[in-house]
Scaffold this motif. Structure first.
Motif, mmCIF file in Angstrom:
data_model
loop_
_atom_site.group_PDB
_atom_site.id
_atom_site.type_symbol
_atom_site.label_atom_id
_atom_site.label_comp_id
_atom_site.label_asym_id
_atom_site.label_seq_id
_atom_site.Cartn_x
_atom_site.Cartn_y
_atom_site.Cartn_z
ATOM 1 N N ASP A 50 31.243 30.898 38.886
ATOM 2 C CA ASP A 50 30.240 32.074 39.659
ATOM 3 C C ASP A 50 30.342 31.930 41.034
ATOM 4 O OD1 ASP A 50 28.027 33.728 40.129
ATOM 5 O OD2 ASP A 50 26.659 32.406 39.337
ATOM 6 N N ILE A 51 30.940 32.792 42.030
ATOM 7 C CA ILE A 51 30.843 32.969 43.441
ATOM 8 C C ILE A 51 29.884 33.886 43.952
ATOM 9 C CG2 ILE A 51 33.391 32.310 43.210
ATOM 10 C CD1 ILE A 51 34.034 35.243 43.729
ATOM 11 N N SER A 52 28.867 34.381 43.132
ATOM 12 C CA SER A 52 27.834 35.233 43.629
ATOM 13 C C SER A 52 26.812 34.799 44.489
ATOM 14 C CB SER A 52 27.320 36.235 42.545
ATOM 15 O OG SER A 52 26.728 35.132 41.581
ATOM 16 N N GLY A 53 26.953 33.439 44.524
ATOM 17 C CA GLY A 53 25.837 32.576 45.444
ATOM 18 C C GLY A 53 26.773 31.583 46.055
ATOM 19 N N GLY A 54 26.018 31.018 47.348
ATOM 20 C CA GLY A 54 26.883 30.045 48.138
ATOM 21 C C GLY A 54 27.741 30.525 49.260
ATOM 22 N N PRO A 55 28.504 29.783 49.557
ATOM 23 C CA PRO A 55 29.646 30.189 50.678
ATOM 24 C C PRO A 55 30.442 31.322 50.358
ATOM 25 C CG PRO A 55 29.445 27.651 50.676
ATOM 26 C CD PRO A 55 28.696 28.231 49.437
ATOM 27 N N VAL A 112 34.741 26.957 50.188
ATOM 28 C CA VAL A 112 34.779 28.170 48.869
ATOM 29 C C VAL A 112 35.846 27.846 47.932
ATOM 30 C CG1 VAL A 112 35.983 30.432 48.548
ATOM 31 C CG2 VAL A 112 34.354 29.935 50.651
ATOM 32 N N PRO A 113 35.622 27.988 46.578
ATOM 33 C CA PRO A 113 36.532 27.412 45.416
ATOM 34 C C PRO A 113 37.941 28.196 45.843
ATOM 35 C CG PRO A 113 34.888 28.942 44.682
ATOM 36 C CD PRO A 113 34.388 28.663 46.032
ATOM 37 N N PHE A 114 38.700 27.330 45.844
ATOM 38 C CA PHE A 114 40.116 28.029 46.253
ATOM 39 C C PHE A 114 40.846 28.638 44.864
ATOM 40 C CE2 PHE A 114 44.803 26.952 45.456
ATOM 41 C CZ PHE A 114 45.454 27.884 46.335
ATOM 42 N N LEU A 115 40.511 28.040 43.749
ATOM 43 C CA LEU A 115 41.273 28.684 42.589
ATOM 44 C C LEU A 115 40.280 30.150 42.398
ATOM 45 C CD1 LEU A 115 41.530 25.885 39.993
ATOM 46 C CD2 LEU A 115 43.464 26.978 41.696
ATOM 47 N N ALA A 116 39.249 30.433 42.657
ATOM 48 C CA ALA A 116 38.707 31.603 42.543
ATOM 49 C C ALA A 116 39.203 32.610 43.562
ATOM 50 C CB ALA A 116 37.215 31.462 42.802
ATOM 51 N N VAL A 117 39.648 32.297 44.691
ATOM 52 C CA VAL A 117 40.417 33.148 45.591
ATOM 53 C C VAL A 117 41.675 33.404 45.032
ATOM 54 C CG1 VAL A 117 41.435 33.374 48.005
ATOM 55 C CG2 VAL A 117 39.172 32.204 47.816
ATOM 56 N N ALA A 118 42.477 32.398 44.513
ATOM 57 C CA ALA A 118 43.733 32.732 43.950
ATOM 58 C C ALA A 118 43.709 33.905 43.039
ATOM 59 C CB ALA A 118 44.147 31.287 43.464
ATOM 60 N N ASP A 119 42.726 33.663 42.038
ATOM 61 C CA ASP A 119 42.721 34.499 40.977
ATOM 62 C C ASP A 119 42.369 35.911 41.364
ATOM 63 O OD1 ASP A 119 43.047 32.583 38.888
ATOM 64 O OD2 ASP A 119 40.886 32.073 38.646
ATOM 65 N N ALA A 120 41.435 35.945 42.339
ATOM 66 C CA ALA A 120 41.052 37.301 42.844
ATOM 67 C C ALA A 120 42.482 38.039 43.438
ATOM 68 C CB ALA A 120 40.126 37.026 43.898
ATOM 69 N N MET A 121 43.310 37.279 44.084
ATOM 70 C CA MET A 121 44.389 37.764 44.976
ATOM 71 C C MET A 121 45.471 38.175 43.965
ATOM 72 S SD MET A 121 43.121 38.437 47.772
ATOM 73 C CE MET A 121 44.821 39.041 48.533
ATOM 74 N N ALA A 122 45.618 37.288 42.819
ATOM 75 C CA ALA A 122 46.996 37.268 41.970
ATOM 76 C C ALA A 122 47.447 38.720 41.849
ATOM 77 C CB ALA A 122 46.393 36.580 40.777
ATOM 78 N N PRO A 123 46.939 39.538 41.405
ATOM 79 C CA PRO A 123 47.777 40.993 41.111
ATOM 80 C C PRO A 123 47.948 41.465 42.349
ATOM 81 C CG PRO A 123 45.233 41.215 40.493
ATOM 82 C CD PRO A 123 45.471 39.861 40.519
ATOM 83 N N GLY A 124 47.114 41.498 43.439
ATOM 84 C CA GLY A 124 47.519 41.972 44.722
ATOM 85 C C GLY A 124 48.605 41.281 45.169
ATOM 86 N N ILE A 125 49.019 40.144 44.940
ATOM 87 C CA ILE A 125 50.264 39.444 45.525
ATOM 88 C C ILE A 125 51.382 40.234 44.921
ATOM 89 C CG2 ILE A 125 51.648 37.649 45.556
ATOM 90 C CD1 ILE A 125 49.116 35.952 45.611
ATOM 91 N N ALA A 126 51.310 40.402 43.706
ATOM 92 C CA ALA A 126 52.289 41.255 42.825
ATOM 93 C C ALA A 126 52.538 42.677 43.520
ATOM 94 C CB ALA A 126 52.094 41.254 41.131
#
Length: 320
Positions: free
Chosen positions: A270-275, A121-135
């Motif tokens: 685009d993370i709508s497909g694949g792992p 899974v692309p790590f940076l996409a996960v980091a972007d999704a979680m960023a405001p949640g961390i704050a």
């Protein structure tokens, strides 16, 4: 009714239920983790990611983050636990407070990176999704300092000054009763960071780690001035508190990364497909039965029908 011209501190931070201590500090940390994950999950799913995949990644990131937060605190405040008159075993007593956000984010990112590598899974996409949640998690986590009456700022007589009990006042400040509520300043600032990342991401579709970089830049900008208000004993370097230097360095790194990334990798993954979406990769997707280059498994699984000799095709018109 008389309204106090200050913020009163809680009368207690620990409650006992059947002799089991329930600590407000721990509850604030747990509440922060849950609400941060909730926001990150919503953002991940909105981009097409699988919530199950994200949960598996957080299963690695959260324990790494908690351990890293404590390690950072113990390393940067080693004099509190090691040396003459100190008790090294106290370094394990996390319920007494002492978690470093830099260790939490750094080690949490390491845990997430390991999980992302395993899941492809692309790590940076996960980091972007979680960023405001961390704050957002930090907002609730800071209230743990409020219940512990710790990490407050300089004395103040402002109406929003925080009352600190005499036993919690540092040496040299026994004659002062109210102090800057730096926990509250940072919590309010972090709410602004949450809004900043969400709004900018909604407008520009930040990708490749830029939402996370924006979070880091936004948070460190506020942390630098809040840190300068605090009077707790910490290590200094060239006249500044260690966490001020850390904030300044991370701010510069985050801003540079944001600019360079926007030029080299514009747009959003685009993370709508694949792992990331919970689907196997092409290499992992194998047919249930071995077939030759000209064989169709679907045809083999069905009763064979004699082909139409007039056109050389199957009765349904499809060619093998």
């Amino acid at each position: 009714m008389m309204v106090p011209a200050f913020i009163p501190s809680p009368s207690q931070g620990v409650w006992h239920v059947f002799d089991l201590p329930i600590r407000a500090y721990a509850l604030c940390i747990l509440a922060g983790i849950f609400i941060g994950y909730w926001l990150g999950r919503r953002r991940w799913v909105a981009r097409g990611g699988s919530p199950t995949v994200l949960a598996d990644i957080m299963f690695w990131a959260i324990p790494f983050g908690l351990v890293g937060a404590r390690i950072y605190h113990v390393i940067t405040d080693a004099e509190l636990y090691f040396g003459e008159g100190r008790h090294p075993i106290d370094a394990l007593k996390i319920w007494h407070g002492g978690l470093g956000i830099w260790g939490a984010v750094g080690f949490g990112a390491l845990g997430a990176w390991i999980a992302c590598r395993r899941a492809k899974v692309p790590f940076l996409a996960v980091a972007d999704a979680m960023a405001p949640g961390i704050a957002l998690a930090q907002v609730l986590g800071r209230f743990g300092n409020y219940f512990n009456q710790e990490l407050f700022g300089k004395p103040t007589d402002k109406p929003w000054g925080l009352e600190i009990s005499p036993e919690h006042r540092p040496e040299g400040y026994q004659n002062f009763a109210t102090f800057h509520p730096t926990f509250l300043y940072e919590a309010i600032w972090n709410l602004g960071v949450v809004a900043l990342v969400i709004l900018v991401d909604r407008r520009f579709k930040l990708g490749h780690g830029r939402a996370f970089a924006l979070y880091v830049a936004g948070y460190t900008a506020g942390r630098a001035w809040v840190e300068n208000l605090r009077i707790d004993t910490v290590n200094h370097f060239l006249g500044l508190r260690l966490n001020v230097w850390t904030s300044l360095i991370l701010f510069v790194i985050a801003v540079v990364y944001f600019i360079v990334s926007a030029r080299l990798q514009p747009g959003q993954e685009d993370i709508s497909g694949g792992p990331a979406a919970g689907r196997p990769t092409e290499d992992e997707a194998t047919p249930e039965t071995e077939t030759g280059p000209d064989d169709d498994p679907k045809v083999d699984a069905e009763p064979k029908v004699e082909a139409n000799s007039t056109n050389g095709s199957d009765p349904d018109g499809s060619r093998d």
